[in-house]
Write an enzyme that holds these catalytic residues in place. Structure first.
Site, short mmCIF file in Angstrom:
data_model
loop_
_atom_site.label_atom_id
_atom_site.label_comp_id
_atom_site.label_asym_id
_atom_site.label_seq_id
_atom_site.Cartn_x
_atom_site.Cartn_y
_atom_site.Cartn_z
N HIS A 140 0.85 -1.27 0.15
CA HIS A 140 -0.05 -0.04 0.04
C HIS A 140 0.85 1.14 -0.07
CE1 HIS A 140 -3.78 -2.04 0.40
NE2 HIS A 140 -3.29 -2.90 1.20
N LYS A 161 0.05 11.02 1.23
CA LYS A 161 0.88 10.42 0.13
C LYS A 161 0.33 10.65 -1.47
CE LYS A 161 0.52 6.27 1.85
NZ LYS A 161 -0.21 6.31 2.91
N ASP A 179 -2.57 3.74 -3.98
CA ASP A 179 -2.75 2.93 -2.76
C ASP A 179 -2.50 1.53 -2.91
OD1 ASP A 179 -4.14 2.44 -0.44
OD2 ASP A 179 -5.99 1.88 -1.50
N ARG A 244 21.08 14.59 8.89
CA ARG A 244 21.53 15.86 8.62
C ARG A 244 22.30 16.13 7.51
NH1 ARG A 244 19.71 19.65 12.58
NH2 ARG A 244 20.23 21.21 10.85
#
EC number: 2.7.11.-
Length: 320
Positions: A140, A161, A179, A244
């Site tokens: 999904h 999403k 989906d 980072r």
């Protein structure tokens, strides 16, 4: 029910049927390999994988016509037309050997002929069966092509999403599936697509179902793509230490035994996620070319530190 039957192959490649009725075409195919039965025609049957489709090409037909008598032919054909063998294909426009035709008719065994060259026929059959019989799993998420890279966007429900995928489509990228993503292992690649019923459609909360190809053009949708990169979205967490610099150990996700690079990206209000994903994909393309921005930056920092230490040492020596 079998995923592929002989009827599917005969229809796909428009083979000419020599023997076998409609019921015989329901034999299942479970292996993508084919068998050119040189040893079997020579009378050696042990260790034969009988579930493979049999192809008779120039060499086999030549051997049958020039070297085999009727008794040896009958012994080999009785074995090759067993219950577990899907069918026999006679390639390169050759006629089916009369003894084989007789035995196949008696056993209602499917035999076909094709004008394709033997190698061409084998490659076409193998590629088709590889795709049809490929191991699969449903995931999904959203599957999009960004700069030609198949990107699987995952994350828990409510992360936005679909909205992010829509923004990427508006920026010129392609939707593969919304989906429900069907992932297949084809050869050594992970290929993703969606079901035909859902292809080209998206669900947006508050809006409903939209037809992407009609709204943004047929070029906004791709039928399938190789999945090379996964982006997992999660809510921004102040207490979590996110990457980072990017020199940390790379994270991978394994799907159907294939490892793909995975990146976890935090989502927060006002963050331009489509731009962030485009940047992540561009950086992924650089990594594929052997250019690691994080390592390049690290080397520059280490070089600067080394240079600073050398200057401090030289200064200390000159003072003394």
């Amino acid at each position: 029910m079998a995923k592929v039957i002989v009827r599917d192959l005969a229809k796909k490649f428009m083979w000419t049927i020599v023997t076998g009725d409609s019921d015989s075409l329901n034999r299942p195919l479970t292996l993508a390999d084919t068998n050119r039965p040189g040893l079997e025609l020579a009378g050696y049957f042990p260790d034969t994988q009988t579930k493979r489709l049999v192809v008779l090409g120039d060499k086999e037909i030549g051997y049958i016509e020039e070297q085999m008598d009727e008794i040896s032919q009958r012994r080999s054909y009785e074995f090759l037309t067993g219950d577990s063998t899907p069918c026999i294909v006679v390639a390169h426009g050759h006629e089916c050997p009369p003894v084989l035709k007789e035995i196949a008719q008696r056993k209602n065994f499917p035999v076909f002929k094709t004008e394709y060259q033997t190698s061409h026929a084998i490659v076409s059959i193998t590629n088709y069966l590889d795709e049809c019989l490929a191991e699969s799993v449903v995931i999904h998420g959203e599957l999009v092509r960004v700069f030609g890279v198949g990107v699987l966007i995952t994350g828990r429900s409510g992360m936005g999403k679909s909205e992010i995928a829509l923004e990427l489509i508006k920026r010129g990228h392609q939707l593969v599936g919304d989906d429900r993503i069907d992932c297949y292992k084809i050869h050594d690649d992970l290929v993703g697509r969606t079901t035909p019923m859902l292809e080209g459609f998206m669900e947006l909360r508050g809006v409903g179902i939209i037809n992407v190809s009609r709204m943004y053009g047929v070029g906004a949708v791709a039928h399938e793509t190789q999945i090379e990169f996964q982006i997992d979205l999660e809510p921004f967490n102040d207490s979590y230490e996110y990457d980072r610099v990017g020199i940390e150990e790379k994270e991978y996700n394994e799907i159907l035994g294939i490892k793909i690079l995975k990146m976890t990206i935090p989502v927060s209000q006002g963050r331009p996620m489509s731009s962030v994903i485009e940047t992540a994909v561009t950086n992924f393309l650089l990594l594929k070319d052997g250019l690691d921005s994080a390592k390049e930056f690290e080397e520059r920092v280490l070089s600067q530190i080394s240079e600073n230490k050398k200057e401090e040492f030289d200064a200390s020596v000159s003072e003394h």
